[in-house]
Design an enzyme around this catalytic site. Structure first.
Site: not given
Ligand code: 13P
Length: 304
Positions: A85-86, A198-199, A234, A257, A259
């Site tokens: 991810d990111h 994002h959280g 996201h 997902i 948070t």
């Molecule tokens: P949340 O923390 O809102 O679930 O987002 C997660 C996310 O986008 C990770 O790349």
């Protein structure tokens, strides 16, 4: 019998074609992986195991290698793949990263797909950096996710008021820019900004309850009609269910997902890791069966 192992690229394309969603779950603490995979297995649901750069820097996932090693012990190819991810070019603290080396290392380690996040750059720079990563990853047949538009929330400063953000559409992915971006980069999937956030991950705010976000479905529809490639949502925690269900029919083929499963784990991890893992498992079952309604999706995704 030969083990059939379609790549993540094929799987996400199939989800996109059928209008079903593949959830990706972030692993900021290594013991979270076991209950996440167990819940996917028990519900026969297909999902991605993910780690983002900030999760080995600001949380306790260890490294890309520790996540890979744990995944190798627990994986079930019917239900899981591993995704990076990111990896931001400029991170949430405004620092330049060595994104190219990180992504190369992930490919060498055996990650099945990767994300380059150039969303804090200008359009031109985002195109240039993303194109470089797509060329690199495609040599190894690894699909790439890129981001265009501003999905806020990871930065430590205060967020602009949500209602204002949603009403103005500030930072939303532009369909015209998306068209150019996809043509010039050849990215496989695109993460879009359509009201999702994002959280929070800063130490001061990471235990706070996330605000309930909405999605600009007509805007998503425009993007989907313009570029017609799998789209990624996201900030998947705490989005109104009616918006989620509509978004899966308008091109969202992957939802991230973090948070929703991290907070129940953090609440209990210092008293009992076992109980913290069970809290993750219970939340996973609720996400799969009630929030996303995708229980049993592995069968649909592997049918071809
Ligand atoms: P949340 O923390 O809102 O679930 O987002 C997660 C996310 O986008 C990770 O790349």
């Amino acid at each position: 019998m030969i083990m059939h192992k379609p790549g993540t690229g094929t799987i996400i394309k199939e989800a996109f074609r059928q209008g079903i969603v593949v959830p990706g779950f972030n692993i900021p603490y290594l013991p979270m992986m076991e209950p996440v995979i167990r819940a996917l297995y028990d519900t026969e649901t297909f999902g991605l195991i993910m780690v983002a750069r900030l999760e080995w820097i600001k949380f306790k996932s260890g490294s890309m290698k520790t996540i890979r090693d744990e995944y190798e012990k627990l994986k079930d190819l019917k239900f899981t793949r591993l995704h990076l991810d990111h990896v931001p070019v400029i991170d949430e603290d405004n620092l330049l990263t060595d994104f190219e080396n990180i992504i190369s290392e992930a490919i060498e380690l055996g990650y099945d797909s990767v994300m380059i996040d150039g969303s804090r750059l200008s359009l031109e720079e985002n195109i240039e950096k993303t194109r470089r990563i797509v060329e690199l990853a495609h040599k190894s047949d690894i699909p790439v996710e890129a981001e265009l538009g501003a999905v806020l929330g990871h930065e430590s400063g205060p967020l602009p008021p949500y209602e204002e953000l949603f009403a103005t559409g500030k930072g939303f992915t532009s369909p015209d820019e998306a068209k150019r971006f996809v043509l010039e980069t050849r990215t496989d999937w695109l993460s879009v900004a359509i009201g999702n956030i994002h959280g929070a991950i800063s130490v001061a705010a990471r235990t706070e309850k996330k605000i309930e976000a909405r999605l600009a479905i007509p805007h998503l529809k425009k993007i989907n009609e313009t570029i017609n490639i799998p789209l990624v949502l996201h900030g998947g925690t705490g989005i109104g269910k009616e918006y989620l269900m509509k978004s899966f029919k308008e091109g969202i083929a992957k939802i991230n997902i973090a948070t929703a499963i991290r907070q129940p784990f953090e609440k209990l991890m210092n008293s009992s890791v076992k109980e913290a893992q069970e809290a993750v498992y219970n939340e996973m079952i609720d996400i799969i069966n009630n929030q996303l309604e995708i229980g049993g999706s592995a069968k649909l995704i592997h049918q071809n």
